[in-house]
Design a protein around this motif. Sequence first.
Motif, PDB file in Angstrom:
ATOM      1  N   PRO A 228       0.820  -1.215   0.000  1.00  0.00           N
ATOM      2  CA  PRO A 228       0.000   0.000   0.000  1.00  0.00           C
ATOM      3  C   PRO A 228       0.855   1.265   0.000  1.00  0.00           C
ATOM      4  O   PRO A 228       2.002   1.272   0.467  1.00  0.00           O
ATOM      5  N   ARG A 253       0.591  -0.280  -9.246  1.00  0.00           N
ATOM      6  CA  ARG A 253       0.623  -1.508  -8.444  1.00  0.00           C
ATOM      7  C   ARG A 253       0.984  -2.641  -9.406  1.00  0.00           C
ATOM      8  O   ARG A 253       0.297  -2.850 -10.411  1.00  0.00           O
ATOM      9  N   PRO A 258      -4.389  -6.222  -4.232  1.00  0.00           N
ATOM     10  CA  PRO A 258      -5.436  -6.353  -3.219  1.00  0.00           C
ATOM     11  C   PRO A 258      -6.816  -6.392  -3.875  1.00  0.00           C
ATOM     12  O   PRO A 258      -6.947  -6.364  -5.105  1.00  0.00           O
ATOM     13  N   GLU A 259      -7.849  -6.431  -3.052  1.00  0.00           N
ATOM     14  CA  GLU A 259      -9.207  -6.364  -3.562  1.00  0.00           C
ATOM     15  C   GLU A 259      -9.430  -5.006  -4.251  1.00  0.00           C
ATOM     16  O   GLU A 259      -8.812  -4.000  -3.870  1.00  0.00           O
ATOM     17  N   GLU A 261     -11.657  -2.855  -3.967  1.00  0.00           N
ATOM     18  CA  GLU A 261     -12.072  -1.796  -3.048  1.00  0.00           C
ATOM     19  C   GLU A 261     -10.869  -1.102  -2.415  1.00  0.00           C
ATOM     20  O   GLU A 261     -10.882   0.112  -2.193  1.00  0.00           O
ATOM     21  N   GLU A 262      -9.817  -1.866  -2.134  1.00  0.00           N
ATOM     22  CA  GLU A 262      -8.622  -1.266  -1.530  1.00  0.00           C
ATOM     23  C   GLU A 262      -7.911  -0.352  -2.516  1.00  0.00           C
ATOM     24  O   GLU A 262      -7.423   0.726  -2.148  1.00  0.00           O
ATOM     25  N   LEU A 263      -7.838  -0.770  -3.773  1.00  0.00           N
ATOM     26  CA  LEU A 263      -7.232   0.098  -4.783  1.00  0.00           C
ATOM     27  C   LEU A 263      -8.037   1.385  -4.951  1.00  0.00           C
ATOM     28  O   LEU A 263      -7.471   2.480  -5.090  1.00  0.00           O
ATOM     29  N   GLU A 264      -9.358   1.267  -4.925  1.00  0.00           N
ATOM     30  CA  GLU A 264     -10.207   2.457  -5.053  1.00  0.00           C
ATOM     31  C   GLU A 264     -10.024   3.388  -3.857  1.00  0.00           C
ATOM     32  O   GLU A 264     -10.027   4.620  -4.010  1.00  0.00           O
ATOM     33  N   GLN A 265      -9.823   2.824  -2.680  1.00  0.00           N
ATOM     34  CA  GLN A 265      -9.573   3.658  -1.499  1.00  0.00           C
ATOM     35  C   GLN A 265      -8.246   4.401  -1.631  1.00  0.00           C
ATOM     36  O   GLN A 265      -8.140   5.573  -1.239  1.00  0.00           O
ATOM     37  N   GLU A 266      -7.253   3.746  -2.207  1.00  0.00           N
ATOM     38  CA  GLU A 266      -5.972   4.421  -2.422  1.00  0.00           C
ATOM     39  C   GLU A 266      -6.125   5.554  -3.432  1.00  0.00           C
ATOM     40  O   GLU A 266      -5.514   6.622  -3.274  1.00  0.00           O
TER      41      GLU A 266
END
Length: 494
Positions: A228, A253, A258-259, A261-266
């Motif tokens: 991350p 990346r 990751p899932e 959703e985690e990429l979208e959060q980043e």
Amino acid sequence: MQQTAHLGTGMGWRPEIAEAVERMPGLDWVEAVAENVCPGHIPDSLVRLRERGVTVVPHGVGLGIGGAERPAAERLTALAERAEALGSPLVTEHIAFVRAGGALTASPRLEAGHLLPVPRTKDSLDVLCEHVRIAQDALPVPLALENIAALISWPGEEMTEGQFLYDLVDRTGVRLLIDVANLHTNHVNRGEDPCAALDELPVEAIAYVHVAGGFERDGVWHDSHAHPVTQPVLDVLAELASRVSPPGVLLERDENFPEPEELEQELQAIRRTVAAGAARRLLPATPERAAELVTVGRTPTGAERAPTEHVTVGRPSGAPIGAHASPATGADPRTTTTATATADPASPEGDTGTGPDSPRQRLALAQAALLSALVAGTPAPEGFDRQRLAVQSRALTGKRADVIAKVAPELPAILGDTYRPSFFAYASTRPMTGGYRRDALDFAEHLLLDGRPQDADARRELSDWWLERSGPAPVSTHPVARFMRRARYTLIGR
């Protein structure tokens, strides 16, 4: 310099996450590794993204524009074909060398399999500027070059990173791809202040920005692109955004995806960071604001500077590229004198030559000595930190093993837990001189000639794999193939 196109927020496109990238909300553009895209067979995912109006930028990793040899025409042609096939507004590459040796040094050509830093010297800058002009002439769209992360420093460097990039842009008009994660990496590994680098950069030349994750171990930052994004990297992004509005920002990346959703959060964190940096940039210029920035250890820039404040940076605030002279003294405010390339008077302007003791040959010898120490076990060149060279050497071998495992996944499947130690032992005495596919074949051949794997079934499987891929030479005439055929009949009973 023409105005750079606005890109927005983007994501590095990789086949493993192609479906997730397509579904990401609010995605403006993607970047694809140029060498992984075939112009005649563009992946369906990229075709669909383009049809939706998503911009695709090819990002090269193999040109080696910072090496001593002039850029290979076939590599430039390949970049141009990908830019045209993808309808891209620009192409990007790295300020790095990836191979060394050969005719210029009368030594074997070696491949690094990785991006290695160029020395920030006048010789290196002269050669790089010539290569950039060659590339610009060969490409149908603008070129942007990326600053790289490094574990090692060259001895006797004559410029900071900001000064080196400033002069490169000044002399060639090339755009910049600024990787803020790489600035953070160089802060940890080489003690370089990212804020100082940003102060010296020609920020108006930025085409877009990379953001990526990594990790720190034993005082060394590893730019893994497999972890991350950390807060220190976002802090550097905020610093950049407080100086200029970047035309585009992209999350990279490459592994351990990751899932979605985690990429979208980043991506959301990146958007918030850019917005926060922009808010700082737009604050009124007051003495109190300048004092606040100095307190937190950052040099005020642009609109943040109080009218009476004097700040020495890489060039006068607001001066266009090419305007080196200080209004007060008429002198270049930087501490280096690199504005004019030294060229042979009998050569075309900017030609760094290939003769003895030319800038090109001096660079070639220096890069070959370094790469040989990293991948062939020769002595470390004078002035380098031997401990850091050892860390870099292990990192190169580890990456080489990882890429081989992707190019030839059958090898780790056949060898199991012995794959990695066997490869490290092989690589310690056998540097890569060709591509990864050739390296995979050479590794398998090395094991078979050494009577490994010890398990007969695994050795038979590895032998079959090698024979199927050993090239166009008929098996009956290849000496190694003949040896292994005989060995299989006598040892394995086939």
